[in-house]
Design an enzyme around this catalytic site. Structure first.
Site, PDB file in Angstrom:
ATOM      1  N   GLU A  63      12.396  11.495  -5.206  1.00 44.08           N
ATOM      2  CA  GLU A  63      11.366  10.209  -4.529  1.00 44.08           C
ATOM      3  C   GLU A  63      11.166   9.941  -5.651  1.00 44.08           C
ATOM      4  OE1 GLU A  63       6.675  10.799  -4.244  1.00 44.08           O
ATOM      5  OE2 GLU A  63       7.879  12.881  -4.132  1.00 44.08           O
ATOM      6  N   GLY A  83       4.483   6.948  -2.313  1.00 45.56           N
ATOM      7  CA  GLY A  83       4.777   8.287  -1.938  1.00 45.56           C
ATOM      8  C   GLY A  83       3.999   8.848  -0.968  1.00 45.56           C
ATOM      9  N   ARG A  92      22.948  23.869  -1.439  1.00 43.55           N
ATOM     10  CA  ARG A  92      24.381  24.931  -2.602  1.00 43.55           C
ATOM     11  C   ARG A  92      23.421  24.576  -4.006  1.00 43.55           C
ATOM     12  NH1 ARG A  92      28.483  21.363  -0.716  1.00 43.55           N
ATOM     13  NH2 ARG A  92      29.543  23.028   0.131  1.00 43.55           N
ATOM     14  N   HIS A 107      14.798   2.912   7.123  1.00 42.11           N
ATOM     15  CA  HIS A 107      13.846   2.259   7.820  1.00 42.11           C
ATOM     16  C   HIS A 107      12.746   1.504   7.086  1.00 42.11           C
ATOM     17  CE1 HIS A 107      10.882   0.632  10.940  1.00 42.11           C
ATOM     18  NE2 HIS A 107       9.732   1.031   9.910  1.00 42.11           N
ATOM     19  N   GLY A 109       9.699  -0.812   7.164  1.00 37.32           N
ATOM     20  CA  GLY A 109       8.367  -1.637   7.826  1.00 37.32           C
ATOM     21  C   GLY A 109       7.814  -2.071   6.641  1.00 37.32           C
TER      22      GLY A 109
END
Length: 139
Positions: A63, A83, A92, A107, A109
């Protein structure tokens, strides 16, 4: 190039040195025309009680680097990226060393950005795949 201006690793690390990312020792190591790469040590700050990398630490790495990427694309005088949603698949365990996250756009936008963040251990083994959606809002 997707960035609002040319940013240096030093500028990105200036941001990362603060807040939670500074506590977890997350550092940017590369920026190119379409991605940012960052590392995080697997140590007592980032491990869970069973001695392996905490999934939450991987999410913080994903993040953080994705949010920074969004904020490097937009005009910071007008917008900020926050966010909106994140998911992570932990593939793993990693017990020691350094993990490396590579963040690339899926993307870009006007109201949202979506980032793919892949985290691997020092041998190149993928240990986490994350997708982050960032909302672009007025300042």
């Amino acid at each position: 190039m997707i960035w609002f201006q040319n940013y240096s690793i030093e500028q990105i690390n200036g941001i990362l040195s603060q807040y939670m990312t500074g506590l977890l020792e997350i550092k940017a190591t590369a920026i190119d025309s379409h991605s940012i790469t960052a590392t995080m040590p697997v140590n007592d700050k980032t491990r869970q009680p069973f001695g392996i990398l905490h999934g939450g630490a991987s999410v913080v790495l994903a993040e953080s680097i994705g949010s920074i990427a969004s904020n490097l694309i937009i005009d910071p005088d007008i917008y900020k990226g926050v966010g909106l949603e994140i998911n992570a698949n932990h593939l793993r365990p990693v017990a020691t060393g350094l993990v490396t996250a590579v963040c690339t756009a899926v993307h870009i936008g006007k109201p949202t950005h979506i980032w793919d963040v892949r985290i691997a251990d020092e041998s190149g083994n993928l240990n986490c795949i994350s997708r982050l959606t960032v909302a672009i809002i007025p300042k």
